[in-house]
Design an enzyme around this catalytic site. Structure first.
Site, PDB file in Angstrom:
ATOM      1  N   ASP A 207      20.979  22.081   3.035  1.00  0.00           N
ATOM      2  CA  ASP A 207      20.752  20.629   3.001  1.00  0.00           C
ATOM      3  C   ASP A 207      20.094  20.165   4.299  1.00  0.00           C
ATOM      4  OD1 ASP A 207      22.950  20.841   4.631  1.00  0.00           O
ATOM      5  OD2 ASP A 207      24.212  19.437   3.512  1.00  0.00           O
ATOM      6  N   SER A 208      19.836  21.108   5.210  1.00  0.00           N
ATOM      7  CA  SER A 208      18.977  20.810   6.372  1.00  0.00           C
ATOM      8  C   SER A 208      17.609  20.337   5.901  1.00  0.00           C
ATOM      9  CB  SER A 208      18.830  22.044   7.266  1.00  0.00           C
ATOM     10  OG  SER A 208      18.418  23.170   6.513  1.00  0.00           O
TER      11      SER A 208
ATOM     12  N   LYS B 267      27.077  27.179  -1.242  1.00  0.00           N
ATOM     13  CA  LYS B 267      27.721  26.996   0.076  1.00  0.00           C
ATOM     14  C   LYS B 267      28.284  25.582   0.144  1.00  0.00           C
ATOM     15  CE  LYS B 267      25.310  26.443   4.141  1.00  0.00           C
ATOM     16  NZ  LYS B 267      25.766  25.130   4.628  1.00  0.00           N
TER      17      LYS B 267
ATOM     18  N   GLU C 185      29.368  27.713  12.291  1.00  0.00           N
ATOM     19  CA  GLU C 185      28.330  27.021  13.060  1.00  0.00           C
ATOM     20  C   GLU C 185      28.862  26.463  14.374  1.00  0.00           C
ATOM     21  OE1 GLU C 185      25.891  24.337  10.801  1.00  0.00           O
ATOM     22  OE2 GLU C 185      24.924  23.518  12.584  1.00  0.00           O
TER      23      GLU C 185
ATOM     24  N   GLU D  10      30.681  22.900   2.805  1.00  0.00           N
ATOM     25  CA  GLU D  10      31.306  22.695   4.107  1.00  0.00           C
ATOM     26  C   GLU D  10      32.779  22.441   3.865  1.00  0.00           C
ATOM     27  OE1 GLU D  10      29.112  19.796   6.400  1.00  0.00           O
ATOM     28  OE2 GLU D  10      27.217  20.821   5.983  1.00  0.00           O
TER      29      GLU D  10
ATOM     30  N   ASP E 194      22.957  25.101  -1.058  1.00  0.00           N
ATOM     31  CA  ASP E 194      23.947  24.209  -0.452  1.00  0.00           C
ATOM     32  C   ASP E 194      24.440  23.164  -1.444  1.00  0.00           C
ATOM     33  OD1 ASP E 194      25.104  24.209   2.036  1.00  0.00           O
ATOM     34  OD2 ASP E 194      23.336  23.433   3.073  1.00  0.00           O
TER      35      ASP E 194
HETATM   36  O1  KIV Z   1      21.761  23.310   5.782  1.00  0.00           O
HETATM   37  C1  KIV Z   1      21.504  24.320   6.448  1.00  0.00           C
HETATM   38  O2  KIV Z   1      20.354  24.734   6.609  1.00  0.00           O
HETATM   39  C2  KIV Z   1      22.609  25.022   7.045  1.00  0.00           C
HETATM   40  C3  KIV Z   1      22.243  25.912   8.183  1.00  0.00           C
HETATM   41  C4  KIV Z   1      22.274  25.118   9.430  1.00  0.00           C
HETATM   42  C5  KIV Z   1      23.063  27.104   8.233  1.00  0.00           C
HETATM   43  O3  KIV Z   1      23.728  24.852   6.693  1.00  0.00           O
END
Ligand code: KIV
Length: 276
Positions: free
Chosen positions: A56-57, A124, A193, A126, A95
């Site tokens: 989600d970056s 993924k 992280e 959080e 994500d």
């Molecule tokens: O969203 C993302 O790209 C991430 C990385 C910082 C690992 O979670």
């Protein structure tokens, strides 16, 4: 029937969860990167990256937001589909965006979308103590889960900025406990992280799952960075753990190969990329 899935017509078999576990067991560092489109995912795959994350970056590096919070499930599905088309060997993780896994039912519904529509092989999220029921529910339905702990960018407004986590002994202890609980609930890998080296090492030593670090020091099983950071595309000041791999490289492919090599031979991260 299964050979199709195993081989996908390539020289090297595709990476899967078992490959990641074997790499950990063999002490082979796992090289991971983000990607958001087919052109870059082809390069990342060709360079030998083991795991590709549609993070989600993308909210920050593609959409230009200050945080990852505005990213939606629809955004992640769109980018995951594009990235999937460029991959042949790397393991594809997508994500779960902000508030797309607030309860087990919602998490399962959105994971299914990322896997069925996007083509993700793992999701993924959080999480820590507050997400154990979600992880358990997904694991019960055989959804592979990467649990992201340490600095959780979706919590940026709650924690008061993008800052190193686990510097206080009590906080580090709680993080290790959470990692153990996430493992017990069925998580498959952990992404850690922005923590001091010794916290990275304690979590690596304290659980059996592969631990992928970003700013978590050298004592973990693999490294991940945002692709646009290693290619020096992201404008402005970079986090301490970022290394610009375009330095000395003629092309983006050469830079990505340099990153994979540096992760594999453990020359990245160097002390200047680590937190104490
Ligand atoms: O969203 C993302 O790209 C991430 C990385 C910082 C690992 O979670």
């Amino acid at each position: 029937m299964y050979t199709q899935l195993e081989q996908r017509g390539m020289a090297e078999p595709p990476v899967n969860v078992a490959t990641l576990q074997k790499m950990k067991a063999d002490g082979e560092a796992i090289a991971c990167l983000t990607a958001y489109d087919a052109s870059f995912s082809m390069l990342v795959d060709a360079a030998g990256t083991d795991l590709v994350l549609v993070g989600d970056s993308l909210g920050m590096v593609i959409q230009g937001h200050d945080t990852t919070i505005p990213v939606t499930v629809t955004d992640i599905i769109y980018h995951t589909k594009n990235v999937a088309r460029g991959l042949s060997r790397a393991f594809l993780v997508a994500d779960m965006p902000f508030m797309s896994y607030a309860d087990p039912g919602q998490a399962l519904e959105n994971s299914v979308l990322l896997m069925q529509e996007g083509g993700a092989m793992m999701i993924k999220l959080e999480g820590g103590e507050g997400q154990l029921d979600v992880v358990e529910h997904l694991a019960k339905h055989d959804i592979p889960v990467c649990a992201h702990i340490g600095l959780k960018p979706q919590s940026v407004h709650k924690i008061g900025g993008f800052r190193v986590q686990g510097r206080e002994p009590e906080q580090a202890k709680k993080m290790l406990e959470s990692a153990k609980h996430l493992q017990d609930c069925g998580a498959d890998i952990v992404l850690l992280e922005c923590v001091p080296n010794e916290v990275g090492e304690a979590i690596h030593d304290g659980i059996d799952l592969p631990v992928i670090g970003i700013g978590a020091g050298p004592h973990v099983d693999g490294q991940i960075l945002v692709l646009y950071d290693i290619l020096d595309i992201t404008p402005g000041r970079k986090p301490k753990f970022v290394r610009n791999f375009m330095t000395g490289a003629d092309t983006p492919l050469e830079a990505i190969r340099g990153y994979v090599k540096a992760v594999k031979d453990r020359s990245y991260p160097a002390p200047e990329h680590c937190f104490s």
